[in-house]
Design a protein around this motif. Structure first.
Motif, PDB file in Angstrom:
ATOM      1  N   UNK A  30       0.858  -1.182   0.000  1.00  0.00           N
ATOM      2  CA  UNK A  30       0.000   0.000   0.000  1.00  0.00           C
ATOM      3  C   UNK A  30       0.895   1.233   0.000  1.00  0.00           C
ATOM      4  N   UNK A  31       0.588   2.186  -0.855  1.00  0.00           N
ATOM      5  CA  UNK A  31       1.320   3.442  -0.898  1.00  0.00           C
ATOM      6  C   UNK A  31       1.028   4.192   0.397  1.00  0.00           C
ATOM      7  N   UNK A  32       2.072   4.570   1.122  1.00  0.00           N
ATOM      8  CA  UNK A  32       1.910   5.156   2.453  1.00  0.00           C
ATOM      9  C   UNK A  32       0.965   6.356   2.446  1.00  0.00           C
ATOM     10  N   UNK A  33       1.146   7.271   1.490  1.00  0.00           N
ATOM     11  CA  UNK A  33       0.344   8.501   1.458  1.00  0.00           C
ATOM     12  C   UNK A  33      -1.134   8.256   1.206  1.00  0.00           C
ATOM     13  N   UNK A  34      -1.488   7.110   0.657  1.00  0.00           N
ATOM     14  CA  UNK A  34      -2.904   6.848   0.375  1.00  0.00           C
ATOM     15  C   UNK A  34      -3.405   5.563   1.029  1.00  0.00           C
ATOM     16  N   UNK A  35      -2.753   5.138   2.095  1.00  0.00           N
ATOM     17  CA  UNK A  35      -3.174   3.913   2.774  1.00  0.00           C
ATOM     18  C   UNK A  35      -4.208   4.165   3.876  1.00  0.00           C
ATOM     19  N   UNK A  36      -4.456   5.441   4.175  1.00  0.00           N
ATOM     20  CA  UNK A  36      -5.457   5.799   5.183  1.00  0.00           C
ATOM     21  C   UNK A  36      -6.460   6.780   4.589  1.00  0.00           C
ATOM     22  N   UNK A  37      -7.702   6.651   5.033  1.00  0.00           N
ATOM     23  CA  UNK A  37      -8.810   7.436   4.496  1.00  0.00           C
ATOM     24  C   UNK A  37      -9.559   8.052   5.674  1.00  0.00           C
ATOM     25  N   UNK A  38      -9.753   9.372   5.626  1.00  0.00           N
ATOM     26  CA  UNK A  38     -10.560  10.066   6.640  1.00  0.00           C
ATOM     27  C   UNK A  38     -11.484  11.019   5.902  1.00  0.00           C
ATOM     28  N   UNK A  39     -12.775  10.918   6.216  1.00  0.00           N
ATOM     29  CA  UNK A  39     -13.755  11.826   5.617  1.00  0.00           C
ATOM     30  C   UNK A  39     -14.444  12.608   6.729  1.00  0.00           C
ATOM     31  N   UNK A 151       0.983  -1.668  -6.576  1.00  0.00           N
ATOM     32  CA  UNK A 151       0.740  -0.694  -5.515  1.00  0.00           C
ATOM     33  C   UNK A 151      -0.756  -0.464  -5.393  1.00  0.00           C
ATOM     34  N   UNK A 152      -1.248  -0.409  -4.150  1.00  0.00           N
ATOM     35  CA  UNK A 152      -2.662  -0.126  -3.905  1.00  0.00           C
ATOM     36  C   UNK A 152      -2.784   1.073  -2.970  1.00  0.00           C
ATOM     37  N   UNK A 153      -3.945   1.718  -3.013  1.00  0.00           N
ATOM     38  CA  UNK A 153      -4.198   2.840  -2.126  1.00  0.00           C
ATOM     39  C   UNK A 153      -5.621   3.339  -2.290  1.00  0.00           C
ATOM     40  N   UNK A 154      -6.050   4.147  -1.342  1.00  0.00           N
ATOM     41  CA  UNK A 154      -7.346   4.798  -1.456  1.00  0.00           C
ATOM     42  C   UNK A 154      -7.242   5.943  -2.465  1.00  0.00           C
TER      43      UNK A 154
END
Length: 163
Positions: A30-39, A151-154
Motif C-alpha cells: 500500500x502506498x503510504x500517502x494513500x493507505x489511510x482514508x478520513x472523511x 501498488x494499492x491505495x485509497x
C-alpha cells in the motif's frame, strides 16, 4: 498491455501448474500517502466531525509465470473501516486503486475500484477484497517479476491527502 480485472471468481493460486516459477513475484504494498482514508463532515478537522475512516492493513500477491508466458497475479487487500461520530449512514463506499508500475515508478496500468463498508450497528468493520486477474506481459523469459511493483491505495481528494 497490462490487464487488471476485479473480483475474480477463483484464486489463481488454486489453478497453478506444477512447473517452477521463472522468478520471484513482484513486490506489492500500500502506498503510504494513500493507505489511510478520513472523511470529515465539512465542519473542520476535529474528531467530532469525522464521518468515516479506512485503512489498508495488508496486501498479498500470488503470482505465476513460466518460460516466456505473461506474469499472472491475484491481489488480496485487507481493509479496516471506521464510522465516526458525524456519520449519518450505516454504510460507506470507499474508492481505491490498484496500479502496476515499473520499479522506477512509471505507472504501466492503474484501475479504480470501490469497496463497501457495512457497519450494521457497529463502529468498526473490515473486509478482504480480491482482485482476480493481473496480467503483465513479458518480452521474454529474462524479464522477472522483480522488474514490476503492484501498488494499492485509497483514491483521495487533495484535502484528504493534506490531512
Amino acid at each position: 498491455a497490462v490487464i487488471l480485472t476485479g473480483c475474480g471468481a477463483g484464486k489463481i493460486a488454486d489453478s497453478f501448474d506444477t512447473r517452477q516459477n521463472a522468478g520471484p513475484c513482484p513486490p506489492v504494498g500500500a502506498l503510504y500517502d494513500s493507505s489511510r482514508y478520513v472523511e470529515f463532515d465539512g465542519g473542520g478537522e476535529l474528531y467530532s466531525n469525522i464521518e468515516f475512516t479506512g485503512e489498508i492493513i495488508d496486501v498479498r500477491l500470488f503470482c505465476r509465470y513460466v518460460e516466456d508466458n505473461p506474469l499472472e497475479a491475484e491481489v488480496e487487500i485487507d481493509f479496516a473501516f471506521g464510522k465516526g461520530p458525524a456519520a449519518d449512514s450505516s454504510a460507506h463506499t470507499y474508492p481505491y486503486y490498484v496500479a502496476v508500475t515499473r520499479r522506477n515508478g512509471k505507472v504501466l496500468a492503474k484501475k479504480y475500484f470501490n469497496t463497501e463498508g457495512n457497519f450494521r450497528g457497529q463502529n468498526l468493520t473490515g473486509k478482504t477484497e480480491v482482485i482476480g486477474t493481473i496480467e503483465i506481459p513479458r518480452v521474454d523469459e529474462s524479464i522477472s517479476g522483480t522488474n514490476f511493483e503492484v501498488v494499492v491505495g485509497f483514491e483521495l481528494t487533495q484535502e484528504q491527502l493534506e490531512f
